[in-house]
Design an enzyme around this catalytic site. Structure first.
Site, PDB file in Angstrom:
ATOM      1  N   GLY A 119       0.716  -1.149  -0.028  1.00 52.22           N
ATOM      2  CA  GLY A 119       0.108   0.051   0.014  1.00 52.22           C
ATOM      3  C   GLY A 119       0.838   1.131  -0.023  1.00 52.22           C
ATOM      4  O   GLY A 119       1.810   1.348   0.773  1.00 52.22           O
TER       5      GLY A 119
ATOM      6  N   GLY B 105      -0.636   4.554  -0.282  1.00 55.09           N
ATOM      7  CA  GLY B 105      -1.328   5.775   0.202  1.00 55.09           C
ATOM      8  C   GLY B 105      -0.567   6.574   1.039  1.00 55.09           C
ATOM      9  O   GLY B 105       0.606   6.344   1.222  1.00 55.09           O
ATOM     10  N   LEU B 106      -1.318   7.470   1.724  1.00 58.52           N
ATOM     11  CA  LEU B 106      -0.778   8.324   2.695  1.00 58.52           C
ATOM     12  C   LEU B 106      -0.007   7.532   3.889  1.00 58.52           C
ATOM     13  O   LEU B 106       1.245   8.096   3.972  1.00 58.52           O
ATOM     14  CB  LEU B 106      -1.629   9.048   3.407  1.00 58.52           C
ATOM     15  CG  LEU B 106      -2.087  10.486   2.528  1.00 58.52           C
ATOM     16  CD1 LEU B 106      -3.032  11.040   3.345  1.00 58.52           C
ATOM     17  CD2 LEU B 106      -1.028  11.037   2.063  1.00 58.52           C
TER      18      LEU B 106
ATOM     19  N   GLY C 177       1.112   4.185   3.681  1.00 58.66           N
ATOM     20  CA  GLY C 177       2.346   3.407   3.203  1.00 58.66           C
ATOM     21  C   GLY C 177       3.158   4.187   2.614  1.00 58.66           C
ATOM     22  O   GLY C 177       4.486   3.733   2.576  1.00 58.66           O
TER      23      GLY C 177
ATOM     24  N   HIS D 296     -21.555   8.735   5.196  1.00 59.08           N
ATOM     25  CA  HIS D 296     -21.315  10.340   5.247  1.00 59.08           C
ATOM     26  C   HIS D 296     -22.598  10.990   4.667  1.00 59.08           C
ATOM     27  O   HIS D 296     -23.233  10.537   3.525  1.00 59.08           O
ATOM     28  CB  HIS D 296     -20.027  10.403   3.939  1.00 59.08           C
ATOM     29  CG  HIS D 296     -19.825  12.110   4.109  1.00 59.08           C
ATOM     30  ND1 HIS D 296     -20.307  13.167   3.916  1.00 59.08           N
ATOM     31  CD2 HIS D 296     -18.238  12.377   4.529  1.00 59.08           C
ATOM     32  CE1 HIS D 296     -19.656  14.133   4.004  1.00 59.08           C
ATOM     33  NE2 HIS D 296     -18.349  13.857   4.516  1.00 59.08           N
TER      34      HIS D 296
ATOM     35  N   ARG E 147     -21.632  13.579  11.296  1.00 56.15           N
ATOM     36  CA  ARG E 147     -22.012  12.695  10.265  1.00 56.15           C
ATOM     37  C   ARG E 147     -22.993  11.805  10.584  1.00 56.15           C
ATOM     38  O   ARG E 147     -23.856  11.694   9.783  1.00 56.15           O
ATOM     39  CB  ARG E 147     -20.637  12.179   9.594  1.00 56.15           C
ATOM     40  CG  ARG E 147     -19.785  13.113   8.886  1.00 56.15           C
ATOM     41  CD  ARG E 147     -18.392  12.506   8.467  1.00 56.15           C
ATOM     42  NE  ARG E 147     -17.576  13.736   7.948  1.00 56.15           N
ATOM     43  CZ  ARG E 147     -16.435  13.240   7.520  1.00 56.15           C
ATOM     44  NH1 ARG E 147     -15.981  12.429   7.286  1.00 56.15           N
ATOM     45  NH2 ARG E 147     -15.830  14.501   6.742  1.00 56.15           N
TER      46      ARG E 147
ATOM     47  N   ARG F 271     -15.348   8.736  12.851  1.00 55.90           N
ATOM     48  CA  ARG F 271     -14.414   9.484  12.812  1.00 55.90           C
ATOM     49  C   ARG F 271     -14.717  10.921  12.385  1.00 55.90           C
ATOM     50  O   ARG F 271     -15.638  11.073  11.657  1.00 55.90           O
ATOM     51  CB  ARG F 271     -13.503   8.980  11.672  1.00 55.90           C
ATOM     52  CG  ARG F 271     -12.461  10.005  10.993  1.00 55.90           C
ATOM     53  CD  ARG F 271     -11.616   9.216  10.113  1.00 55.90           C
ATOM     54  NE  ARG F 271     -12.143   9.188   8.618  1.00 55.90           N
ATOM     55  CZ  ARG F 271     -12.584  10.343   8.006  1.00 55.90           C
ATOM     56  NH1 ARG F 271     -12.038  11.542   8.298  1.00 55.90           N
ATOM     57  NH2 ARG F 271     -12.859  10.090   6.664  1.00 55.90           N
TER      58      ARG F 271
ATOM     59  N   LEU G  62      -6.426  11.704   7.157  1.00 53.44           N
ATOM     60  CA  LEU G  62      -5.261  11.788   6.505  1.00 53.44           C
ATOM     61  C   LEU G  62      -4.200  12.292   7.683  1.00 53.44           C
ATOM     62  O   LEU G  62      -2.901  11.827   7.563  1.00 53.44           O
ATOM     63  CB  LEU G  62      -5.522  13.349   5.823  1.00 53.44           C
ATOM     64  CG  LEU G  62      -6.454  13.444   4.685  1.00 53.44           C
ATOM     65  CD1 LEU G  62      -6.275  14.589   4.118  1.00 53.44           C
ATOM     66  CD2 LEU G  62      -6.186  12.088   3.632  1.00 53.44           C
TER      67      LEU G  62
HETATM   68  C1  LIG Z   1     -14.035  10.906  -1.280  1.00 51.03           C
HETATM   69  C2  LIG Z   1     -13.178  11.028  -0.077  1.00 51.03           C
HETATM   70  C3  LIG Z   1     -12.909  12.297   0.469  1.00 51.03           C
HETATM   71  C4  LIG Z   1     -12.033  12.256   1.626  1.00 51.03           C
HETATM   72  N1  LIG Z   1     -11.626  13.262   2.236  1.00 51.03           N
HETATM   73  C5  LIG Z   1     -10.908  13.201   3.446  1.00 51.03           C
HETATM   74  C6  LIG Z   1     -10.466  14.315   4.223  1.00 51.03           C
HETATM   75  O1  LIG Z   1     -10.976  15.431   3.474  1.00 51.03           O
HETATM   76  N2  LIG Z   1      -9.883  14.262   5.381  1.00 51.03           N
HETATM   77  C7  LIG Z   1      -9.452  13.303   5.573  1.00 51.03           C
HETATM   78  O2  LIG Z   1      -8.804  13.172   6.876  1.00 51.03           O
HETATM   79  N3  LIG Z   1      -9.916  12.064   5.287  1.00 51.03           N
HETATM   80  C8  LIG Z   1     -10.783  11.985   4.120  1.00 51.03           C
HETATM   81  N4  LIG Z   1     -11.153  10.816   3.570  1.00 51.03           N
HETATM   82  C9  LIG Z   1     -10.598   9.643   4.137  1.00 51.03           C
HETATM   83  C10 LIG Z   1      -8.936   9.357   3.668  1.00 51.03           C
HETATM   84  O3  LIG Z   1      -8.788   9.957   2.173  1.00 51.03           O
HETATM   85  C11 LIG Z   1      -8.800   7.922   3.512  1.00 51.03           C
HETATM   86  O4  LIG Z   1      -9.031   7.318   4.930  1.00 51.03           O
HETATM   87  C12 LIG Z   1      -7.295   7.725   3.656  1.00 51.03           C
HETATM   88  O5  LIG Z   1      -6.687   8.336   2.634  1.00 51.03           O
HETATM   89  C13 LIG Z   1      -6.593   6.409   3.751  1.00 51.03           C
HETATM   90  O6  LIG Z   1      -5.225   6.397   3.507  1.00 51.03           O
HETATM   91  P1  LIG Z   1      -4.501   4.943   3.653  1.00 51.03           P
HETATM   92  O7  LIG Z   1      -3.148   5.314   3.308  1.00 51.03           O
HETATM   93  O8  LIG Z   1      -4.856   4.260   4.809  1.00 51.03           O
HETATM   94  O9  LIG Z   1      -4.910   3.847   2.247  1.00 51.03           O
HETATM   95  P2  LIG Z   1      -5.353   4.263   0.763  1.00 51.03           P
HETATM   96  O10 LIG Z   1      -4.982   5.665   0.386  1.00 51.03           O
HETATM   97  O11 LIG Z   1      -6.471   3.752   0.362  1.00 51.03           O
HETATM   98  O12 LIG Z   1      -4.030   3.491   0.062  1.00 51.03           O
HETATM   99  C14 LIG Z   1      -4.439   1.869  -0.175  1.00 51.03           C
HETATM  100  C15 LIG Z   1      -2.919   1.348  -0.670  1.00 51.03           C
HETATM  101  O13 LIG Z   1      -3.132  -0.022  -0.529  1.00 51.03           O
HETATM  102  C16 LIG Z   1      -2.830  -0.691  -1.880  1.00 51.03           C
HETATM  103  N5  LIG Z   1      -3.516  -1.903  -1.867  1.00 51.03           N
HETATM  104  C17 LIG Z   1      -4.741  -2.399  -1.343  1.00 51.03           C
HETATM  105  N6  LIG Z   1      -4.947  -3.618  -1.214  1.00 51.03           N
HETATM  106  C18 LIG Z   1      -3.659  -3.922  -2.088  1.00 51.03           C
HETATM  107  C19 LIG Z   1      -3.346  -5.332  -2.229  1.00 51.03           C
HETATM  108  N7  LIG Z   1      -3.915  -6.496  -1.846  1.00 51.03           N
HETATM  109  N8  LIG Z   1      -1.899  -5.439  -2.574  1.00 51.03           N
HETATM  110  C20 LIG Z   1      -1.134  -4.550  -3.191  1.00 51.03           C
HETATM  111  N9  LIG Z   1      -1.652  -3.186  -2.896  1.00 51.03           N
HETATM  112  C21 LIG Z   1      -2.796  -2.920  -2.266  1.00 51.03           C
HETATM  113  C22 LIG Z   1      -3.480   0.426  -2.820  1.00 51.03           C
HETATM  114  O14 LIG Z   1      -2.815   0.121  -4.006  1.00 51.03           O
HETATM  115  C23 LIG Z   1      -3.096   1.710  -2.244  1.00 51.03           C
HETATM  116  O15 LIG Z   1      -1.891   2.059  -2.522  1.00 51.03           O
HETATM  117  C24 LIG Z   1     -11.697  10.853   2.151  1.00 51.03           C
HETATM  118  C25 LIG Z   1     -12.163   9.614   1.665  1.00 51.03           C
HETATM  119  C26 LIG Z   1     -12.769   9.828   0.468  1.00 51.03           C
HETATM  120  C27 LIG Z   1     -13.137   8.457  -0.002  1.00 51.03           C
END
Ligand SMILES: Cc1cc2nc3c(=O)[nH]c(=O)nc-3n(C[C@H](O)[C@H](O)[C@H](O)COP(=O)(O)OP(=O)(O)OC[C@H]3O[C@@H](n4cnc5c(N)ncnc54)[C@H](O)[C@@H]3O)c2cc1C
Ligand code: SF4
Ligand code: FES
Lengths: 248, 667
Positions: free
Chosen positions: B41, B43-44, B46, B267, B338, B464, B470
């Site tokens: 992963g 995302g933020l 990972g 939401h 929410r 939450r 984030l």
């Molecule tokens: C539309 C929207 C708006 C939002 N706005 C806000 C906001 O304004 N403020 C706030 O604080 N939060 C907000 N959130 C929530 C927030 O964006 C997420 O909770 C957060 O970004 C999750 O980050 P993460 O790094 O945990 O996972 P993610 O960003 O979901 O990353 C997951 C990663 O895992 C990888 N992955 C998944 N499964 C596998 C697998 N089996 N094998 C290999 N790789 C895999 C993916 O490729 C990706 O790289 C929002 C969410 C949404 C949906």
């Protein structure tokens, strides 16, 4: 709506591809373009055929995954949106829609409509960062005041989603708009100054190595860019490159 | 303490993290070069973890299913990120952010974790600014802030409506720096299919190359799962299409406990479902509730006429509208949290007052804000006796400057002009508070397997607050994991490279291959989406905004049957060699079909209402949530035992030494 789709099918990177006709009906104006593709794929699966492969993820215009050359235009006929934000109400009953992958030497086709854009990642790896350690030993965020106009302009450049439409729109398949957006973001911020010389030289070198074409200022990239990245970024990068070449 | 040891350090709340860091075992730089870490992963959570671990000197391999780390679901976050900087001088502090988060989560999170989150929050902003993240600024050049729901201070930092994008691109740039130095080896378009354990410790993963279809073995001394949330178990959600639970679920099956699966955030302000073809839902940022007023018609006949297209909302007189949030919650009005806003919308629609074709939508109306801003603008620009038309035009300009991009997004999707007619909105699945159980060090119940970001359960309790996900993702990745993982790895400096030709890797790879073969061997009656949509309907109708014992029991049975049907009859065209997007989806849906059942079971076990979990049997006479601290002040942690119905519940009791447990009230 009834539509006649002409879609590029290609088994893998090594095979030759071809256009295939797919008539489709029951399409509603409220559907997004990719939902229309979902309907087609569901039909193909039911018939035991291979569904059409395309990249997508967020389906709200921000991840940059979706691509598609639709009737000759990257992201289709509408402006300032990505393919996933395009809706079928932009088309009429009986229309023929030609759907191809983004075409560029530096974006080889993986399968059907999916292309390999890792060249973009490599351009970023060559210098698209500020060399600051992430351990948290930095100064307070407000210790560096930044002119609001500069900050806003840096933000405008930073909104590039790395989709590659600029390359697909350009007759030379140039990646100048994409590369210059990153160079500009840092050039506009004080944090980016220290490494400015190396950054622009390295990123441009990588861009050329990847096989992207030269920029001849036709401006097609700006027209097709879903995020409105402006040609001013290219002008700024040219200035940065020029002064870096003198130094470097 | 039982089987769950949360490893919360002793000492006063505010000193725990500092003391803990001072006593952690360190790995010297030369030894770090001999240690490998897998981060699944990017995302933020990972992305930031990978960059920091690589910078510390470990050898890092990253995995993501997209073609680039820059496309992780985090990119879509709109509103902002919280931090207790107190730049506005409005009395913010670490304690206040801690308090708001625990209260907002309806007293179902761990005090020590949340305090640490508040403590490192300020540093996140410093870090991001140093990286060149272009946060919004004021004219004086300093950083600007916004307010979000559930709090009384302005602590949200933002970059237009694209905060997640800018933060993720910041983490991506930090990763790129390490990729360029050779310290991170990225495996994009790769999916983790299983976790490999050797001698009880996480020692690697089995991954599938999504382009070639090859099954690969990767070993490491520790594995970090930062794979996001599981909202897509509902099929329709605001999550990216590919968001899934596979990595977390595979770890669960290997021994990692799964916590609070039923804690889901729905939401309140999303664009309603328009038809059966719908593939995902789009969020309209919480910030809109600052100016938009939520209402439905007072009379059921009017609602009916609107649904049939015989009446327009703008034709309805002020006294014929029911501003139900303002009516029920006069103190907070349209800005209730929410969970409360979502339930209230559902209540009105269920009672027959919904305003779109499907009967599942309420209005979010900007007309009064437009007129109010118009009047302000007219005054400040010295206009005498402007007519309504001029006022409206002036007001529309102000609203456009504030929310222009959201209004444009709405218009593109719905094909209606929200400046002229109220927006239609309805609640949608958005975020999952539940996830892998982790201790204070973010380690799961499998030694060497860590979970970060939305994939763990840690900080948000049963609900939450906006702009806190984030913050948590980056806190975990930049500031927590890099310390705590060192403590574990300090025992591994002499281990040497982990071999991938061991019987454990053989067995794990074989299981993955068998599973794929089984999926490919279905009788071919229905597509993957067919099953996913069915599962989504069960989840939404029986495990959604309000739940009861009867529905939950039905859901358990229905999901279990659907799962059996899926394995027998799913149709996946093509072959397992090479790119096959249907096979990818099938693997994810297979795991959702197990998680969904555990979700329902968790909800059935929790005989109380708290945060996003509302049980109809447990409510006050006015219809508000009724929490039961005596019996349910715990984190549920489920142990895998084969079928979800056999999962065993462990409880981590939550201890509140610093905060008094109270009933949340927004009246
Ligand atoms: C539309 C929207 C708006 C939002 N706005 C806000 C906001 O304004 N403020 C706030 O604080 N939060 C907000 N959130 C929530 C927030 O964006 C997420 O909770 C957060 O970004 C999750 O980050 P993460 O790094 O945990 O996972 P993610 O960003 O979901 O990353 C997951 C990663 O895992 C990888 N992955 C998944 N499964 C596998 C697998 N089996 N094998 C290999 N790789 C895999 C993916 O490729 C990706 O790289 C929002 C969410 C949404 C949906
Ligand atoms: S500059 Fe525009 S078209 Fe090019 S990659 Fe960025 S967003 Fe896409
Ligand atoms: S799918 Fe993310 S931009 Fe289109």
């Amino acid at each position: 709506m009834k539509l006649n789709l002409k879609i590029w099918r290609q088994k893998d990177a090594k095979s030759n591809g071809q256009m295939v006709d797919y008539p489709i009906s029951g399409i509603e104006g409220d559907m997004s373009f990719l939902e229309m593709m979902d309907v087609l794929n569901e039909e193909l699966i039911t018939k035991g055929e291979d569904p059409v492969v395309f990249d997508h993820d967020c389906r709200e215009g921000i991840c940059g995954s979706c691509s598609l050359q639709i009737n000759g235009e990257p992201h289709g006929p509408d402006r300032l949106i990505t393919t996933c934000q395009l809706h079928m109400r932009k088309f009429n009953d009986g229309d023929t829609i030609v759907i191809e992958p983004f075409r560029a030497k530096a974006f080889p086709v993986i399968k059907d409509l999916m292309v390999d854009r890792s060249s973009f990642d490599r351009i970023q790896q060559a210098g698209g960062y500020i060399s600051v350690n992430t351990s948290g030993n930095t100064v307070d965020a407000n210790a560096i005041p930044i002119d609001k106009h500069d900050a806003d302009e840096a933000m405008d450049s930073a909104t590039c989603i790395g989709c590659g439409a600029c390359v697909a729109a350009c007759k030379n398949a140039s990646a100048m708009l994409f590369t210059s957006a990153k160079v500009s973001q840092y050039a506009l911020l004080p944090q980016g100054q220290v490494e400015a010389t190396d950054r622009v030289l390295n990123m441009v070198r990588q861009m050329d190595l990847e096989g992207f074409g030269n920029c001849t200022n036709t401006g097609a990239c700006e027209v097709e860019c879903p995020k409105g990245i402006s040609l001013e970024n290219i002008a700024r990068m040219n200035r940065e490159y020029f002064s870096a070449s003198l130094k470097g | 303490m039982g089987i769950l040891d949360s490893k919360i350090p002793s000492g006063p709340l505010a000193d725990k993290w500092t003391n803990h860091k001072n006593h952690i075992d360190l790995v010297n730089p030369a030894n770090k070069r001999n240690i490998d870490i897998i981060v699944v992963g990017t995302g933020l959570a990972g992305g930031s973890a990978a960059a920091t671990l690589a910078e510390l000197g470990y050898n890092v391999k990253t995995f993501c299913y997209q073609d680039s780390p820059r496309r992780a679901h985090s990119i879509a976050a709109q509103g902002g990120i919280n931090a207790a900087k107190n730049y506005q001088g409005d009395g913010d502090s670490n304690y206040r952010l801690f308090y708001d988060t625990v209260k907002g989560g309806d007293y179902r999170s761990r005090e020590a974790n949340v305090y640490r989150l508040a403590e490192v929050s300020g540093n996140i902003i410093d870090q991001c600014v140093a990286q060149g993240v272009p946060f919004a600024r004021e004219y004086g050049g300093l950083l600007d802030n916004r307010s979000f729901g559930g709090v009384l201070v302005s602590r949200t930092f933002y970059a237009k409506g694209q905060t997640g994008q800018q933060l993720l691109l910041g983490a991506y740039s930090a990763m790129n720096r390490q990729i360029n130095r050779g310290k991170i080896l990225p495996f994009n378009r790769h999916e983790m299919m299983d976790l490999v354990k050797v001698d009880g410790k996480a020692r690697g993963i089995i991954a599938r190359n999504l382009v070639t279809g090859e099954i690969e073995r990767h070993s490491a001394h520790a594995v970090v799962l930062a794979t996001g949330g599981y909202g897509n178990v509902f099929f329709l959600s605001t999550n990216a299409m590919g968001s899934n639970v596979m990595a977390a679920w595979r770890a669960h099956r290997r021994g990692a406990f799964f916590s609070n699966p039923c804690f889901t955030q729905i939401h309140p302000t999303c664009i309603p479902v328009s038809g059966d073809h719908q593939s995902k839902l789009t969020l309209m940022s919480e910030s809109l509730r600052n100016d938009g007023r939520i209402w439905v018609p007072k009379r059921i006949e009017d609602a009916q006429a609107i649904r049939e297209g015989k009446l327009k909302p703008t034709q309805l007189k002020e006294e014929d509208r029911d501003y139900y949030l303002e009516r029920r919650y006069p103190a907070f009005g349209n800005l209730v949290p929410r969970d409360v806003a979502s339930r209230a919308a559902k209540e009105r629609c269920d009672a027959g007052f919904g305003v779109n074709k499907t009967g599942e939508a309420v209005y979010l109306d900007f007309a009064s804000a437009i007129m109010r801003y118009g009047k302000e603008k007219a005054l400040t620009s010295g206009l005498k006796n402007p007519d309504d038309k001029t006022l409206r035009e002036l007001g529309e300009k102000v609203v456009e400057a504030k929310y222009g991009n959201l209004f444009q997004m709405y218009e593109k999707i719905v094909d209606e002009n929200p400046y002229k007619t109220p927006m239609m909105i309805y609640p949608a699945v958005h975020y999952t508070m539940g996830g892998l159980w982790v201790d204070y060090n973010l380690q799961t119940t499998i030694p060497g397997c860590y979970a970060a970001g939305e994939a763990n359960f840690s900080d948000h309790g049963a609900n939450r607050l906006g702009a806190s996900a984030l913050m948590q993702g980056l806190a975990d990745g930049y500031f927590v994991l890099p310390y705590t993982i060192g403590d574990y790895l300090s025992n591994d400096i002499r281990t040497g490279k982990i071999a991938t030709d061991s019987p454990e890797f053989d067995a794990a790879e074989q299981e993955v291959r068998d599973r794929i073969a089984k999926l490919m061997g279905g009788s071919g009656t229905h597509s993957v989406d067919h099953y996913h949509k069915k599962l989504g309907k069960i989840m939404w109708n029986k495990c959604g905004m309000s739940r009861n014992a009867k529905d939950l029991q039905e859901a358990i049975d229905e999901i279990s049957n659907l799962r059996a049907d899926f394995w027998a009859n799913v149709r996946i065209p093509g072959s397992a060699e090479g790119m096959n997007q249907e096979l990818e989806k099938a693997g994810r849906v297979a795991d959702f079909l197990e998680l969904g059942e555990l979700f329902a079971k968790d909800a059935l076990t929790r005989n109380e209402s708290c945060g996003g979990h509302f049980r109809e049997e447990y409510q006050t006479p006015e219809g508000e949530a009724l929490r039961d601290d005596e019996n349910f002040k715990f984190v549920s942690a489920w142990e895998y035992k084969g079928e979800p119905k056999d999962a065993v519940l462990h409880k981590e009791d939550l201890v509140y030494d610093n905060i008094e447990l109270k009933t949340r009230s927004y009246k």
